[in-house]
Design an enzyme around this catalytic site. Sequence first.
Site, PDB file in Angstrom:
ATOM      1  N   ASP A  13      36.020  48.352 -10.705  1.00  0.00           N
ATOM      2  CA  ASP A  13      37.466  48.562 -10.954  1.00  0.00           C
ATOM      3  C   ASP A  13      38.036  49.537  -9.932  1.00  0.00           C
ATOM      4  O   ASP A  13      39.175  49.413  -9.475  1.00  0.00           O
ATOM      5  CB  ASP A  13      37.687  49.183 -12.344  1.00  0.00           C
ATOM      6  CG  ASP A  13      37.655  48.150 -13.456  1.00  0.00           C
ATOM      7  OD1 ASP A  13      37.551  46.951 -13.171  1.00  0.00           O
ATOM      8  OD2 ASP A  13      37.733  48.573 -14.632  1.00  0.00           O
ATOM      9  N   GLN A  68      37.135  33.638  -7.437  1.00  0.00           N
ATOM     10  CA  GLN A  68      37.066  32.958  -8.749  1.00  0.00           C
ATOM     11  C   GLN A  68      36.720  33.968  -9.845  1.00  0.00           C
ATOM     12  O   GLN A  68      37.282  33.899 -10.949  1.00  0.00           O
ATOM     13  CB  GLN A  68      36.019  31.834  -8.695  1.00  0.00           C
ATOM     14  CG  GLN A  68      36.437  30.640  -7.851  1.00  0.00           C
ATOM     15  CD  GLN A  68      36.555  30.931  -6.347  1.00  0.00           C
ATOM     16  OE1 GLN A  68      35.804  31.750  -5.798  1.00  0.00           O
ATOM     17  NE2 GLN A  68      37.489  30.293  -5.692  1.00  0.00           N
ATOM     18  N   GLU A 101      32.099  41.872  -3.741  1.00  0.00           N
ATOM     19  CA  GLU A 101      32.735  42.640  -4.839  1.00  0.00           C
ATOM     20  C   GLU A 101      33.457  41.741  -5.834  1.00  0.00           C
ATOM     21  O   GLU A 101      34.516  42.093  -6.367  1.00  0.00           O
ATOM     22  CB  GLU A 101      33.657  43.731  -4.279  1.00  0.00           C
ATOM     23  CG  GLU A 101      32.844  44.893  -3.739  1.00  0.00           C
ATOM     24  CD  GLU A 101      33.623  46.160  -3.577  1.00  0.00           C
ATOM     25  OE1 GLU A 101      34.541  46.426  -4.360  1.00  0.00           O
ATOM     26  OE2 GLU A 101      33.298  46.899  -2.637  1.00  0.00           O
ATOM     27  N   GLY A 102      32.880  40.594  -6.066  1.00  0.00           N
ATOM     28  CA  GLY A 102      33.460  39.634  -7.007  1.00  0.00           C
ATOM     29  C   GLY A 102      34.258  38.597  -6.252  1.00  0.00           C
ATOM     30  O   GLY A 102      35.247  38.932  -5.594  1.00  0.00           O
ATOM     31  N   THR A 103      33.832  37.328  -6.343  1.00  0.00           N
ATOM     32  CA  THR A 103      34.529  36.251  -5.621  1.00  0.00           C
ATOM     33  C   THR A 103      35.983  36.136  -6.114  1.00  0.00           C
ATOM     34  O   THR A 103      36.347  36.681  -7.171  1.00  0.00           O
ATOM     35  CB  THR A 103      33.839  34.898  -5.895  1.00  0.00           C
ATOM     36  OG1 THR A 103      33.934  34.636  -7.311  1.00  0.00           O
ATOM     37  CG2 THR A 103      32.375  34.913  -5.483  1.00  0.00           C
ATOM     38  N   GLU A 107      21.509  39.959  -7.161  1.00  0.00           N
ATOM     39  CA  GLU A 107      20.138  39.473  -7.036  1.00  0.00           C
ATOM     40  C   GLU A 107      20.180  38.014  -6.584  1.00  0.00           C
ATOM     41  O   GLU A 107      21.216  37.347  -6.727  1.00  0.00           O
ATOM     42  CB  GLU A 107      19.414  39.582  -8.383  1.00  0.00           C
ATOM     43  CG  GLU A 107      19.337  41.013  -8.863  1.00  0.00           C
ATOM     44  CD  GLU A 107      18.424  41.196 -10.065  1.00  0.00           C
ATOM     45  OE1 GLU A 107      17.923  40.187 -10.612  1.00  0.00           O
ATOM     46  OE2 GLU A 107      18.210  42.362 -10.448  1.00  0.00           O
ATOM     47  N   PRO A 108      19.030  37.518  -6.100  1.00  0.00           N
ATOM     48  CA  PRO A 108      19.031  36.121  -5.631  1.00  0.00           C
ATOM     49  C   PRO A 108      19.568  35.146  -6.678  1.00  0.00           C
ATOM     50  O   PRO A 108      20.233  34.165  -6.341  1.00  0.00           O
ATOM     51  CB  PRO A 108      17.551  35.856  -5.330  1.00  0.00           C
ATOM     52  CG  PRO A 108      16.984  37.204  -5.011  1.00  0.00           C
ATOM     53  CD  PRO A 108      17.737  38.185  -5.857  1.00  0.00           C
ATOM     54  N   GLN A 147      45.586  29.111  14.218  1.00  0.00           N
ATOM     55  CA  GLN A 147      46.451  27.945  14.471  1.00  0.00           C
ATOM     56  C   GLN A 147      47.545  28.290  15.477  1.00  0.00           C
ATOM     57  O   GLN A 147      47.856  27.492  16.366  1.00  0.00           O
ATOM     58  CB  GLN A 147      47.067  27.489  13.133  1.00  0.00           C
ATOM     59  CG  GLN A 147      47.697  26.121  13.174  1.00  0.00           C
ATOM     60  CD  GLN A 147      46.666  25.013  13.357  1.00  0.00           C
ATOM     61  OE1 GLN A 147      45.481  25.204  13.137  1.00  0.00           O
ATOM     62  NE2 GLN A 147      47.127  23.863  13.830  1.00  0.00           N
ATOM     63  N   THR A 207      25.160  45.766   0.810  1.00  0.00           N
ATOM     64  CA  THR A 207      25.767  46.392   1.978  1.00  0.00           C
ATOM     65  C   THR A 207      25.069  47.706   2.306  1.00  0.00           C
ATOM     66  O   THR A 207      24.885  48.556   1.427  1.00  0.00           O
ATOM     67  CB  THR A 207      27.261  46.668   1.697  1.00  0.00           C
ATOM     68  OG1 THR A 207      27.889  45.424   1.382  1.00  0.00           O
ATOM     69  CG2 THR A 207      27.952  47.296   2.886  1.00  0.00           C
TER      70      THR A 207
HETATM   71  N1  CAA Z   1      35.441  48.381 -17.568  1.00  0.00           N
HETATM   72  C1  CAA Z   1      34.777  48.770 -18.680  1.00  0.00           C
HETATM   73  N2  CAA Z   1      34.086  47.897 -19.467  1.00  0.00           N
HETATM   74  C2  CAA Z   1      34.092  46.617 -19.105  1.00  0.00           C
HETATM   75  C3  CAA Z   1      34.758  46.146 -17.960  1.00  0.00           C
HETATM   76  C4  CAA Z   1      35.464  47.093 -17.189  1.00  0.00           C
HETATM   77  N3  CAA Z   1      36.125  46.716 -16.088  1.00  0.00           N
HETATM   78  N4  CAA Z   1      34.571  44.823 -17.853  1.00  0.00           N
HETATM   79  C5  CAA Z   1      33.813  44.443 -18.901  1.00  0.00           C
HETATM   80  N5  CAA Z   1      33.543  45.541 -19.666  1.00  0.00           N
HETATM   81  C6  CAA Z   1      32.763  45.562 -20.904  1.00  0.00           C
HETATM   82  C7  CAA Z   1      33.374  44.648 -21.952  1.00  0.00           C
HETATM   83  O1  CAA Z   1      34.372  45.308 -22.693  1.00  0.00           O
HETATM   84  C8  CAA Z   1      32.174  44.297 -22.811  1.00  0.00           C
HETATM   85  O2  CAA Z   1      31.914  45.406 -23.632  1.00  0.00           O
HETATM   86  P1  CAA Z   1      31.211  45.260 -25.083  1.00  0.00           P
HETATM   87  O3  CAA Z   1      29.799  44.843 -24.825  1.00  0.00           O
HETATM   88  O4  CAA Z   1      31.303  46.645 -25.648  1.00  0.00           O
HETATM   89  O5  CAA Z   1      31.991  44.236 -25.835  1.00  0.00           O
HETATM   90  C9  CAA Z   1      31.047  44.216 -21.785  1.00  0.00           C
HETATM   91  O6  CAA Z   1      31.466  45.024 -20.656  1.00  0.00           O
HETATM   92  C10 CAA Z   1      30.760  42.811 -21.304  1.00  0.00           C
HETATM   93  O7  CAA Z   1      31.936  42.275 -20.765  1.00  0.00           O
HETATM   94  P2  CAA Z   1      32.130  40.708 -20.544  1.00  0.00           P
HETATM   95  O8  CAA Z   1      31.833  39.990 -21.826  1.00  0.00           O
HETATM   96  O9  CAA Z   1      33.461  40.489 -19.925  1.00  0.00           O
HETATM   97  O10 CAA Z   1      30.943  40.384 -19.516  1.00  0.00           O
HETATM   98  P3  CAA Z   1      30.535  39.038 -18.773  1.00  0.00           P
HETATM   99  O11 CAA Z   1      29.054  38.935 -18.802  1.00  0.00           O
HETATM  100  O12 CAA Z   1      31.330  37.877 -19.302  1.00  0.00           O
HETATM  101  O13 CAA Z   1      30.896  39.310 -17.230  1.00  0.00           O
HETATM  102  C11 CAA Z   1      32.253  39.576 -15.277  1.00  0.00           C
HETATM  103  C12 CAA Z   1      32.065  39.745 -16.805  1.00  0.00           C
HETATM  104  C13 CAA Z   1      33.638  40.122 -15.021  1.00  0.00           C
HETATM  105  C14 CAA Z   1      32.191  38.137 -14.812  1.00  0.00           C
HETATM  106  C15 CAA Z   1      31.200  40.404 -14.517  1.00  0.00           C
HETATM  107  O14 CAA Z   1      29.914  39.840 -14.648  1.00  0.00           O
HETATM  108  C16 CAA Z   1      31.542  40.569 -13.041  1.00  0.00           C
HETATM  109  O15 CAA Z   1      32.355  41.418 -12.669  1.00  0.00           O
HETATM  110  N6  CAA Z   1      30.921  39.781 -12.151  1.00  0.00           N
HETATM  111  C17 CAA Z   1      31.109  39.936 -10.725  1.00  0.00           C
HETATM  112  C18 CAA Z   1      30.162  40.950 -10.185  1.00  0.00           C
HETATM  113  C19 CAA Z   1      30.499  41.414  -8.813  1.00  0.00           C
HETATM  114  O16 CAA Z   1      31.610  41.779  -8.516  1.00  0.00           O
HETATM  115  N7  CAA Z   1      29.477  41.444  -7.949  1.00  0.00           N
HETATM  116  C20 CAA Z   1      29.613  41.957  -6.658  1.00  0.00           C
HETATM  117  C21 CAA Z   1      28.531  42.946  -6.390  1.00  0.00           C
HETATM  118  S1  CAA Z   1      28.968  44.311  -5.380  1.00  0.00           S
HETATM  119  C22 CAA Z   1      29.173  43.744  -3.820  1.00  0.00           C
HETATM  120  O17 CAA Z   1      29.436  42.627  -3.586  1.00  0.00           O
HETATM  121  C23 CAA Z   1      29.114  44.734  -2.753  1.00  0.00           C
HETATM  122  C24 CAA Z   1      28.051  44.583  -1.777  1.00  0.00           C
HETATM  123  O18 CAA Z   1      27.321  45.521  -1.473  1.00  0.00           O
HETATM  124  C25 CAA Z   1      27.959  43.303  -1.069  1.00  0.00           C
END
Ligand code: CAA
Length: 391
Positions: free
Chosen positions: A250, A377, A373-375, A137-138, A346, A168
């Site tokens: 994942d 970082q 799909e996640g930076t 989202e924005p 280069q 996408t």
């Molecule tokens: N599998 C299963 N469960 C998971 C998991 C995983 N891989 N990762 C986290 N969880 C669970 C945790 O165990 C936790 O569970 P409980 O509530 O039961 O304890 C819960 O999810 C919350 O986990 P976190 O505390 O780790 O969550 P967070 O808020 O700190 O965020 C993050 C974690 C990894 C930063 C996540 O927000 C993230 O992946 N962010 C990046 C998002 C992303 O990749 N966006 C890209 C969008 S898609 C795209 O780009 C494609 C397009 O079309 C352009």
Amino acid sequence: MATIEQSSATGVSFALTDEQRELRALARAFAEKEIRPKAAEYDEHSAHPADVIAKAHELGLMNLHVPAEYGGLELSTFDGILIGEETNWGCSGMGTAIGANGLGSGPVIIAGTDEQKAKWLPPLLDEPILCSFGLSEPEAGSDVAKLKTTAVRRGDEYVLNGSKTFITNAGHAAWTVVFAKTDTSKGHKGISAFIVPMDTPGVRIEQHLDKMGQRSTDTSAFAMADVVIPAENRLGEEGDGFKIAMKTLDFTRPGTAAGAVGVAQAAYELAVEYAKERVTFDVPIAMHQGVSFMIADMATEIEAARLLVWQAAWLHDQGERATLQSSFAKRFAADTAMKVTTDAVQVFGGYGYMKEYPVEKLMRDAKLFQIYEGTSQIQRLVIAKEIFMPR
Ligand code: CAA
């Protein structure tokens, strides 16, 4: 934190099966014949490659992981990364456009009921229709739990309101899996996932975004204003959405990482050829250590990235949670693609910076792998969490 050593599967082999070799050759031939010749033109005009998508669909290079009981090929994650590397070697704009149905349909395959799978998956195989993954989202990209789109239950329906961006293929999608808050007081536990047909009244494509690279993939922003969908379109239970999104990522991140390897490989091959041909100080520039060491590093890092991708996909196929390895692969392959393509420019020198030569496009394309799909970082954040707070 599953590792290869802990996996229940025995033995590690780098040998591909005959079927995998054939799949890879099919994808390479498709990339050479159908993708590469159109890559520069589609990039220039930021054109949606409907014709290339249709041909990829006809050849079975899309929707790879749809289970056989719904008419799909049910290819493994590993098969998918072999195909993804090649299509992205051809052009990562088109490779992403072709591969993104894997991300869009991922939540349905992972969390859908039999009825939902039977309804939404077979049409993807019958026709080259697209689906997308409506998470960002924005004001909530990396921090998924902060998304603001709401879904309010009303009898047998939900009413959705909010905005999605950087999605996408959304501008050409038949349906999108939209992640929305069903309970705004619960953070990530208040997020649910819904299949939203894009022709539902109230869904409005706001913008086809104009990107720096991967310009032949549509990336759109859309708004939802009082969008009413049946409750049967909810995937999983209320509150399952965050975990459905994470499990999908994942599964898809090794494929995205494979795409980055494909781009890096393309840049490397061009740099090697150019270094053999271009003469300075009376010798081909490949004879200068400054150039040959750069190319040696490219080859090494591409190989390391590919092995991380293979490991993540393989581990996923063993039924293990491959969060850590998927992030290893995505982080390293994306950063490698950026470095290799920058170095390829280069090696080409002034010519590399010119649009007349293909390497500047690869450098622009590579950048997106460090963002979507996640930076890079966020991948480090995931890796650090897996190290310090193993689940
Ligand atoms: N599998 C299963 N469960 C998971 C998991 C995983 N891989 N990762 C986290 N969880 C669970 C945790 O165990 C936790 O569970 P409980 O509530 O039961 O304890 C819960 O999810 C919350 O986990 P976190 O505390 O780790 O969550 P967070 O808020 O700190 O965020 C993050 C974690 C990894 C930063 C996540 O927000 C993230 O992946 N962010 C990046 C998002 C992303 O990749 N966006 C890209 C969008 S898609 C795209 O780009 C494609 C397009 O079309 C352009």
